[in-house]
Write a protein that holds these residues in place. Structure first.
Motif, PDB file in Angstrom:
ATOM      1  N   MET A 110     -77.130  20.921 -89.011  1.00 53.84           N
ATOM      2  CA  MET A 110     -77.205  22.491 -89.934  1.00 53.84           C
ATOM      3  C   MET A 110     -78.238  22.150 -91.059  1.00 53.84           C
ATOM      4  O   MET A 110     -78.936  23.069 -91.332  1.00 53.84           O
ATOM      5  CB  MET A 110     -75.602  22.595 -90.626  1.00 53.84           C
ATOM      6  N   GLY A 111     -78.414  20.775 -91.669  1.00 54.48           N
ATOM      7  CA  GLY A 111     -79.382  20.836 -92.750  1.00 54.48           C
ATOM      8  C   GLY A 111     -80.788  21.012 -92.107  1.00 54.48           C
ATOM      9  O   GLY A 111     -81.746  21.673 -92.906  1.00 54.48           O
ATOM     10  N   LYS A 144     -81.866  14.499 -94.089  1.00 56.27           N
ATOM     11  CA  LYS A 144     -81.666  15.768 -93.660  1.00 56.27           C
ATOM     12  C   LYS A 144     -80.558  16.537 -93.732  1.00 56.27           C
ATOM     13  O   LYS A 144     -80.258  17.338 -92.896  1.00 56.27           O
ATOM     14  CB  LYS A 144     -82.451  15.946 -92.109  1.00 56.27           C
ATOM     15  N   SER A 145     -79.461  15.993 -94.298  1.00 51.87           N
ATOM     16  CA  SER A 145     -78.002  16.619 -94.085  1.00 51.87           C
ATOM     17  C   SER A 145     -77.741  17.909 -95.025  1.00 51.87           C
ATOM     18  O   SER A 145     -76.676  18.229 -95.005  1.00 51.87           O
ATOM     19  CB  SER A 145     -77.165  15.391 -94.458  1.00 51.87           C
ATOM     20  N   SER A 146     -78.825  17.878 -95.857  1.00 49.05           N
ATOM     21  CA  SER A 146     -78.290  19.196 -96.853  1.00 49.05           C
ATOM     22  C   SER A 146     -79.653  20.102 -96.676  1.00 49.05           C
ATOM     23  O   SER A 146     -80.876  19.644 -95.893  1.00 49.05           O
ATOM     24  CB  SER A 146     -78.259  18.682 -98.146  1.00 49.05           C
ATOM     25  N   MET A 154     -72.279  14.616 -87.863  1.00 50.89           N
ATOM     26  CA  MET A 154     -73.378  14.856 -87.257  1.00 50.89           C
ATOM     27  C   MET A 154     -73.717  16.394 -87.320  1.00 50.89           C
ATOM     28  O   MET A 154     -74.882  16.816 -87.455  1.00 50.89           O
ATOM     29  CB  MET A 154     -73.345  14.422 -85.705  1.00 50.89           C
ATOM     30  N   ASP A 170     -60.924  31.983 -94.170  1.00 52.00           N
ATOM     31  CA  ASP A 170     -60.178  31.662 -92.695  1.00 52.00           C
ATOM     32  C   ASP A 170     -58.801  31.233 -93.327  1.00 52.00           C
ATOM     33  O   ASP A 170     -58.170  30.169 -92.550  1.00 52.00           O
ATOM     34  CB  ASP A 170     -60.894  30.990 -91.805  1.00 52.00           C
ATOM     35  N   ILE A 213     -60.394  13.028 -83.999  1.00 53.78           N
ATOM     36  CA  ILE A 213     -59.651  13.722 -84.741  1.00 53.78           C
ATOM     37  C   ILE A 213     -60.093  15.203 -85.200  1.00 53.78           C
ATOM     38  O   ILE A 213     -59.337  15.983 -85.290  1.00 53.78           O
ATOM     39  CB  ILE A 213     -59.423  13.074 -86.226  1.00 53.78           C
ATOM     40  N   TRP A 214     -61.498  15.349 -84.523  1.00 52.69           N
ATOM     41  CA  TRP A 214     -62.048  16.749 -84.776  1.00 52.69           C
ATOM     42  C   TRP A 214     -61.553  17.771 -83.998  1.00 52.69           C
ATOM     43  O   TRP A 214     -61.550  18.819 -84.103  1.00 52.69           O
ATOM     44  CB  TRP A 214     -63.408  16.576 -84.855  1.00 52.69           C
ATOM     45  N   PRO A 254     -62.614  17.950 -92.907  1.00 56.86           N
ATOM     46  CA  PRO A 254     -63.680  17.446 -94.092  1.00 56.86           C
ATOM     47  C   PRO A 254     -63.415  18.079 -95.556  1.00 56.86           C
ATOM     48  O   PRO A 254     -64.038  17.620 -96.460  1.00 56.86           O
ATOM     49  CB  PRO A 254     -64.871  17.762 -93.440  1.00 56.86           C
ATOM     50  N   TYR A 290     -65.290  31.259 -83.420  1.00 54.66           N
ATOM     51  CA  TYR A 290     -64.971  29.836 -83.845  1.00 54.66           C
ATOM     52  C   TYR A 290     -65.497  29.691 -85.312  1.00 54.66           C
ATOM     53  O   TYR A 290     -66.632  30.113 -85.762  1.00 54.66           O
ATOM     54  CB  TYR A 290     -65.662  29.090 -82.862  1.00 54.66           C
ATOM     55  N   SER A 291     -64.730  28.934 -86.123  1.00 55.38           N
ATOM     56  CA  SER A 291     -65.085  28.492 -87.567  1.00 55.38           C
ATOM     57  C   SER A 291     -65.277  27.078 -87.522  1.00 55.38           C
ATOM     58  O   SER A 291     -64.172  26.400 -87.820  1.00 55.38           O
ATOM     59  CB  SER A 291     -64.032  28.882 -88.609  1.00 55.38           C
ATOM     60  N   PRO A 292     -66.454  26.412 -87.055  1.00 57.45           N
ATOM     61  CA  PRO A 292     -66.379  25.060 -86.876  1.00 57.45           C
ATOM     62  C   PRO A 292     -66.257  24.151 -88.459  1.00 57.45           C
ATOM     63  O   PRO A 292     -66.746  24.635 -89.539  1.00 57.45           O
ATOM     64  CB  PRO A 292     -67.912  24.845 -86.594  1.00 57.45           C
ATOM     65  N   CYS A 293     -65.593  23.179 -88.104  1.00 58.59           N
ATOM     66  CA  CYS A 293     -65.390  22.127 -89.122  1.00 58.59           C
ATOM     67  C   CYS A 293     -66.809  21.334 -89.038  1.00 58.59           C
ATOM     68  O   CYS A 293     -67.066  21.131 -87.906  1.00 58.59           O
ATOM     69  CB  CYS A 293     -64.192  21.147 -88.970  1.00 58.59           C
ATOM     70  N   ILE A 294     -67.321  21.110 -90.194  1.00 57.09           N
ATOM     71  CA  ILE A 294     -68.702  20.284 -89.916  1.00 57.09           C
ATOM     72  C   ILE A 294     -68.410  19.001 -90.165  1.00 57.09           C
ATOM     73  O   ILE A 294     -68.291  18.372 -91.193  1.00 57.09           O
ATOM     74  CB  ILE A 294     -69.480  20.987 -91.256  1.00 57.09           C
ATOM     75  N   SER A 331     -74.113  21.586 -96.036  1.00 54.04           N
ATOM     76  CA  SER A 331     -73.073  21.836 -95.100  1.00 54.04           C
ATOM     77  C   SER A 331     -72.345  20.515 -94.693  1.00 54.04           C
ATOM     78  O   SER A 331     -73.161  19.645 -94.281  1.00 54.04           O
ATOM     79  CB  SER A 331     -73.775  22.691 -93.782  1.00 54.04           C
ATOM     80  N   TYR A 381     -71.137  29.966 -91.775  1.00 53.66           N
ATOM     81  CA  TYR A 381     -70.502  29.941 -90.357  1.00 53.66           C
ATOM     82  C   TYR A 381     -69.525  28.889 -90.502  1.00 53.66           C
ATOM     83  O   TYR A 381     -68.223  29.002 -89.972  1.00 53.66           O
ATOM     84  CB  TYR A 381     -71.550  29.677 -89.455  1.00 53.66           C
ATOM     85  N   TYR A 433     -73.440  29.761 -80.222  1.00 55.37           N
ATOM     86  CA  TYR A 433     -73.039  28.449 -81.295  1.00 55.37           C
ATOM     87  C   TYR A 433     -74.387  28.204 -82.187  1.00 55.37           C
ATOM     88  O   TYR A 433     -74.093  28.174 -83.360  1.00 55.37           O
ATOM     89  CB  TYR A 433     -72.045  27.562 -80.655  1.00 55.37           C
ATOM     90  N   ILE A 452     -67.202  25.234 -92.181  1.00 55.84           N
ATOM     91  CA  ILE A 452     -66.899  24.601 -93.619  1.00 55.84           C
ATOM     92  C   ILE A 452     -66.538  23.185 -93.170  1.00 55.84           C
ATOM     93  O   ILE A 452     -66.409  22.696 -92.313  1.00 55.84           O
ATOM     94  CB  ILE A 452     -65.489  25.417 -93.708  1.00 55.84           C
ATOM     95  N   CYS A 467     -59.912  20.813 -85.271  1.00 55.26           N
ATOM     96  CA  CYS A 467     -60.617  22.097 -85.372  1.00 55.26           C
ATOM     97  C   CYS A 467     -60.919  23.000 -84.220  1.00 55.26           C
ATOM     98  O   CYS A 467     -60.947  24.053 -84.281  1.00 55.26           O
ATOM     99  CB  CYS A 467     -62.294  21.870 -86.069  1.00 55.26           C
ATOM    100  N   SER A 491     -73.467  18.185 -89.716  1.00 55.50           N
ATOM    101  CA  SER A 491     -73.798  18.444 -91.003  1.00 55.50           C
ATOM    102  C   SER A 491     -75.432  18.232 -91.120  1.00 55.50           C
ATOM    103  O   SER A 491     -76.073  18.881 -91.741  1.00 55.50           O
ATOM    104  CB  SER A 491     -73.042  17.438 -92.079  1.00 55.50           C
ATOM    105  N   ASP A 492     -75.699  17.138 -90.287  1.00 57.65           N
ATOM    106  CA  ASP A 492     -77.055  16.818 -90.244  1.00 57.65           C
ATOM    107  C   ASP A 492     -78.000  17.804 -89.455  1.00 57.65           C
ATOM    108  O   ASP A 492     -79.077  18.398 -89.931  1.00 57.65           O
ATOM    109  CB  ASP A 492     -77.254  15.485 -89.633  1.00 57.65           C
TER     110      ASP A 492
END
Lengths: 232, 180
Positions: free
Chosen positions: A149-150, B40-42, A144, B111, A17-18, B83, A137-141, B164, B145, A68, B147, A21, A146-147
């Protein structure tokens, strides 16, 4: 989480489904790769054409994944200036995409462009397209991402996060390239495609010009809001 | 090598790559990844929040400096972002719960277009203040970067934490309780 899991995360997100994005870039990459294929087909020895596609796919993957991952890894010193200047970088990206679109449109009309139409040039253009697509590109997070980026946002783990973001981006790129090459293998030999190769090539060039204009003028958000919103 | 055998080679190589990725992915995701993800997700951060003024959909201005001394939650979203759609009911529910406790909630669409943003707000029944960052100036000042991203700002105006990706009720409660 290792590099393999990150590649798989990016790769599988493309076929889920991603993809909604990823539609921000996927149709434009397909237009690019189909455009350069149709600009080459019939003019060069056939087995070479495949090589002309595979190497550009690899350079695209590298260009996209490097930028990226740098944008994702906000804990890195290099990431901040990139993100703070993202508006300007998107305009510059639009200008580069504009030239690539014009190249695809004009390659068979201007003899000079025909002469420089080599795998090296196409690989360079692909690298640039990869870099520009990462910037626009503006990624939908995804969960995975999210992890990743954390981890990438913390200064002490930013390099580890950047490494995983690179592999995640490469996974997305591999899926995109495989889809594009499969499309070309499936449709590229069809009589109707070969008969209208020049027309399709020009349409691909125009699609890239539209992307370029949207990024230069800031209209890209309308594409995202209406096209992506419509799909959802 | 003729064209047919070259084509076959590419198909086989592609299939092999997919298979290798599937196997690698399955092996790795079953291992240590599962345990690492939740912790570690945040990200914790201690930077001051950049000041900004945002035009809200009701026509009023939201000036961040007016809310100094209050805990603030800022959520960046877009109407087309999957999301963002998933997390919005949780955000709205927690906003109802924490607004009486003095927490300020703000949604910033990026955006996006005004029309699509308004439709999104109406669809999900969002009651907290929302505005569109038309020039992406706020987005840039936060160094954003992807969302959705949610920032938790303490009473001193320091970004205590940001997440994120999609937020859950549990995460929101846990982070907001730390700000009170």
């Amino acid at each position: 989480m290792g590099g393999g899991a990150a590649v798989w995360g990016g790769f599988s997100s493309f076929f889920s489904i991603w993809q909604v994005c990823i539609l921000q870039i996927s149709p434009f990459f397909i237009a690019f790769i189909v455009g350069i294929y149709l600009a080459t087909v019939g003019k060069k020895a056939d087995p070479e054409i495949r090589r002309w596609l595979l190497i550009p796919c690899i350079t695209y993957g590298i260009g996209f994944s490097v930028f990226y991952s740098l944008l994702i890894a906000s804990g890195l010193n290099i990431s901040r200036p990139l993100i703070h200047n993202i508006g300007l970088l998107r305009v510059v990206s639009g200008i580069i995409i504009l030239f690539v679109g014009l190249y695809i449109l004009l390659v068979n009309r201007i003899s000079f462009l025909g002469k420089i139409h080599t795998p090296l040039l196409l690989s360079t253009l692909s690298l640039l397209i990869g870099v520009t697509f990462a910037l626009v590109y503006s990624p939908c997070i995804t969960p995975m991402l999210s992890d990743i980026m954390g981890i990438a946002s913390q200064r002490n783990t930013a390099v580890e996060g950047w490494y995983m973001a690179f592999w995640y981006g490469l996974g997305v790129s591999i899926a995109l390239c495989m889809t594009s090459v499969a499309l070309i293998l499936f449709a590229g030999r069809q009589e109707i495609v070969l008969r209208n190769a020049n027309l399709i090539k020009n349409i691909c060039g125009i699609i890239l010009l539209i992307l370029a204009v949207m990024n230069i003028t800031g209209l890209m958000r309308h594409y995202k809001a209406f096209v992506l919103g419509f799909v959802l | 090598m003729n064209a047919k055998s070259y084509k076959l080679l590419i198909i086989l190589a592609s299939a092999g790559l997919v298979l290798a990725l599937v196997v690698t992915g399955l092996l790795l995701t079953q291992g240590d990844a599962k345990n690492e993800f939740s912790s570690k997700s945040s990200a914790e951060t201690k930077e001051p929040v950049p000041n900004f003024t945002l035009l809200l959909i009701d026509g009023k201005n939201f000036n961040l400096s007016d809310y100094k001394g209050k805990p603030i939650l800022i959520n960046f979203f877009a109407s087309w972002c999957l999301p963002c759609r998933e997390e919005m009911p949780a955000l709205e529910k927690i906003a109802h719960e924490y607004k009486p406790k003095g927490v300020v909630f703000l949604g910033i669409a990026i955006d996006d277009t005004e029309e699509k943003m308004k439709n999104f707000i109406a669809k999900y029944g969002v009651t907290f203040p929302v505005g569109l960052d038309k020039t992406a100036a706020i987005q840039k000042s936060f160094g954003l970067y992807g969302i959705p991203t949610t920032y938790f700002i303490d009473k001193r105006g320091i970004i205590n934490y940001f997440h994120s990706g999609s937020v859950t009720e549990e995460l929101l409660q846990h982070e907001l309780d730390k700000l009170l």
